[in-house]
Design an enzyme around this catalytic site. Structure first.
Site, PDB file in Angstrom:
ATOM      1  N   ASP A 217       0.834  -1.194   0.000  1.00  0.00           N
ATOM      2  CA  ASP A 217       0.000   0.000   0.000  1.00  0.00           C
ATOM      3  C   ASP A 217       0.875   1.254   0.000  1.00  0.00           C
ATOM      4  O   ASP A 217       1.861   1.346   0.748  1.00  0.00           O
ATOM      5  CB  ASP A 217      -0.896  -0.025   1.246  1.00  0.00           C
ATOM      6  N   GLU A 279      14.843 -15.222   0.267  1.00  0.00           N
ATOM      7  CA  GLU A 279      15.165 -16.269   1.227  1.00  0.00           C
ATOM      8  C   GLU A 279      14.174 -17.425   1.157  1.00  0.00           C
ATOM      9  O   GLU A 279      14.425 -18.511   1.688  1.00  0.00           O
ATOM     10  CB  GLU A 279      15.153 -15.700   2.655  1.00  0.00           C
TER      11      GLU A 279
END
Length: 593
Positions: A217, A279
């Site tokens: 956002d 990751e």
């Protein structure tokens, strides 16, 4: 223009992503408010529709001053929507159906009820607690040193000043804090390493929960210009400045850009977030909600060490206009090619008037900030014809497409919602000058004859809309359900999903057919070539993508269909008459041989 080979693309490259606005999708416990178990119970609808992923607007713990975009706890589900176990059940069911789950992340600001902000209010000026936010001393008012005026002249997106003064713990008037949105949404200080560390931990929390990505956002708003210089203009959501396209790496500073948006420092944040997502396996997604122009400057957010996608608001605001749409498509594809990222396409979302209603206005290129009963009322039938045609055109474009909940039903805006039901803070902060976004957020109609048109799931074993198992945290209701949190117009009945499912020619079936073909023909991985029929000055948009020929008539006269092609999918039953494509319609065509 090819970006890379059609093989070995990550899932998000050509994904169709469906936005769920949780409070308005489906209500499992009958309290009139949509919830996570309600979403889980209706995931079959999305699997049958043919989308690839579900994006959930905020469901975090929140006082709901801005419908959940004021987050009080980023790791907890608000009781309004269920529990963290309900989220786990939703994610598990989505995975069973082959759907990925994307969650909203709100990093520009928190709720004023967040523990950090409460600590800041209790702390002294200059304290570490206040350094997490944008606290500043005020300017002199009538008396030297009184700090009675805001630190600068910035205006809130939702109306009024962007600064609010606090009362210090000793009861005296004190510092001011920045809120680019509502006063209940204080902006975070992203120059503070503690803020950065916390949000990286939040990312990992939800990635460990199995989410496939994040819609970010106000992604362009995290960093403010040094010195917080004055800039008194008011910025509207989605709309932006209009400047010429340039390569992403050379995109100029936009002179119209406010000093609180699109600062270069945001990119360092997203480069670090990129590393966090790397990751985890599975090609996780970051998609930027960034109101940035020109489109080439927007592409800086999706360079290969930053985000993967950014919303294409230029396409959303192009309206029903062949020239503007064609220009947006050209500019978008050219700009995205410079960074080897897919273009995204979107027509509606929770912040905009639904495109079926915008396209029914006298000027179908306007972008109103809500529509009230006192304003021009759209031509509902005309808007639906155009809206279906626009969707059919969009699904044939290469790249990734976004669907806002209910548009697969052809839902119009609720344009006569009484003021007493409105909840959008922009409506109140502008004292009603802006109608606000409530009209596009009205709960969905699922069945024509149930209370709330089936928005609340019926008790298992009763007649009505199809149900699925809900969790023990929010069991299916057994009493009469409460009224939906926003009232639905009577016209919603004819758009109910139950009335459209399996009905040839319905909006729902058109969407299902288009998305099935889009996947089978790999249109999202394809290449757009303007066809000889393309004539935007005459209102005609036409291109090929693989074997498919797309023809859209945005003009006022019928267009002859090419004799060597046959109709595969029209936008509606009135689109084609004999050998011509009527105005306000689109068609997918295939070679006869």
């Amino acid at each position: 223009m090819p970006i890379a080979s059609a093989s070995a693309k990550p899932w998000w490259y050509d994904a169709v992503i469906y936005q769920v606005y949780p409070r308005s999708y489906s209500d499992a416990n009958g309290d009139g408010m949509g919830d996570l178990p309600g979403i889980t119970a209706r995931l079959d609808h999305l699997a049958e529709l043919g989308v690839d992923a579900v994006w959930l607007s905020p469901f975090y713990r929140s006082p709901q001053a801005d419908a959940g975009y004021d987050v009080a706890d980023y790791r907890q589900v608000d009781p309004l929507f269920g529990t963290i176990d309900d989220f786990d059940a939703l994610r598990t069911r989505a995975r069973e159906l082959g759907l990925r789950v994307i969650v909203d992340l709100v990093p520009n600001h928190t709720s004023d009820q967040h523990v950090w902000f409460q600590e800041a209010l209790a702390a002294a000026p200059g304290s570490p607690a206040r350094e997490r936010y944008m606290f500043r001393p005020g300017l002199d008012g009538k008396v030297k040193g009184d700090g009675a005026l805001p630190p600068n002249d910035w205006q809130s997106i939702f109306g009024g000043p962007a600064w609010t003064r606090v009362v210090e713990p000793d009861g005296t008037p004190g510092e001011w804090y920045l809120h680019i949105f509502a006063s209940q949404q204080p902006d975070l200080n992203w120059h503070n390493p503690e803020v950065r560390t916390e949000f990286e931990a939040i990312l990992r929390f939800w990635l460990d929960k199995g989410v496939d990505g994040f819609r970010v956002d106000v992604a362009h708003g995290l960093i403010k210009a040094d010195g917080l210089p004055n800039w008194s203009a008011k910025v509207a959501m989605v709309e932006g400045s209009k400047t010429e396209t340039a390569p992403a790496e050379e995109a100029p500073e936009s002179p119209e850009a406010p000093p609180y948006f699109d600062q270069d420092g945001v990119h360092e944040i997203y480069r670090q977030w990129h590393k966090v997502l790397a990751e985890y396996d599975g090609d996780r997604l970051l998609v930027a909600e960034a109101w940035v122009e020109p489109v080439a400057r927007l592409m800086r957010y999706v360079r290969h060490n930053e985000m993967q996608q950014a919303f294409n608001f230029g396409y959303l605001t192009a309206g029903w206009d062949a020239l503007r749409l064609s220009k947006s498509i050209d500019e978008s594809l050219a700009a995205s090619a410079t960074v080897e990222r897919p273009t995204t396409w979107v027509l509606s979302n929770h912040d905009s008037v639904r495109h079926t209603s915008r396209f029914g206005l006298k000027d179908p290129t306007t972008y109103p900030r809500g529509i009230s009963a006192q304003e021009e009322q759209p031509d509902e039938a005309l808007g639906l014809h155009r809206g279906r045609a626009a969707s059919l055109l969009m699904f044939a474009l290469p790249g990734s497409a976004y669907i806002y909940q209910g548009e697969e039903l052809g839902l119009p805006e609720h344009t006569t919602l009484p003021a007493e039901f409105r909840q959008d803070p922009s409506f109140f902060r502008t004292k009603g000058k802006e109608t606000g976004r409530d009209g596009c957020r009205v709960p969905l109609p699922w069945s024509p004859d149930e209370p709330g048109y089936g928005f609340s799931l019926p008790t298992p074993g009763t007649d009505g809309a199809a149900t699925a198992t809900t969790t023990t945290a929010a069991p299916a209701q057994s009493a009469a359900p409460a009224e939906p949190w926003l009232p639905q117009p009577e016209t919603f009945r004819k758009y109910a999903a139950q009335l459209q499912s399996g009905v040839v020619g319905s909006t729902l079936e058109m969407y299902r057919a288009a998305l099935k073909a889009r996947q089978e023909w790999a249109l999202g991985k394809g290449i757009l070539v303007w066809s000889p029929l393309h004539a935007p000055t005459a209102g005609v948009v036409s291109f090929t993508n693989g074997k498919l020929l797309v023809l859209a008539n945005l003009g006022s006269t019928a267009v002859e269909l090419p004799a060597e092609f046959t109709v595969f999918l029209p936008s509606d039953s009135a689109a084609v008459s004999g050998t011509v494509l009527n105005p306000n319609a689109a068609v997918w065509l295939l070679p006869k041989s």
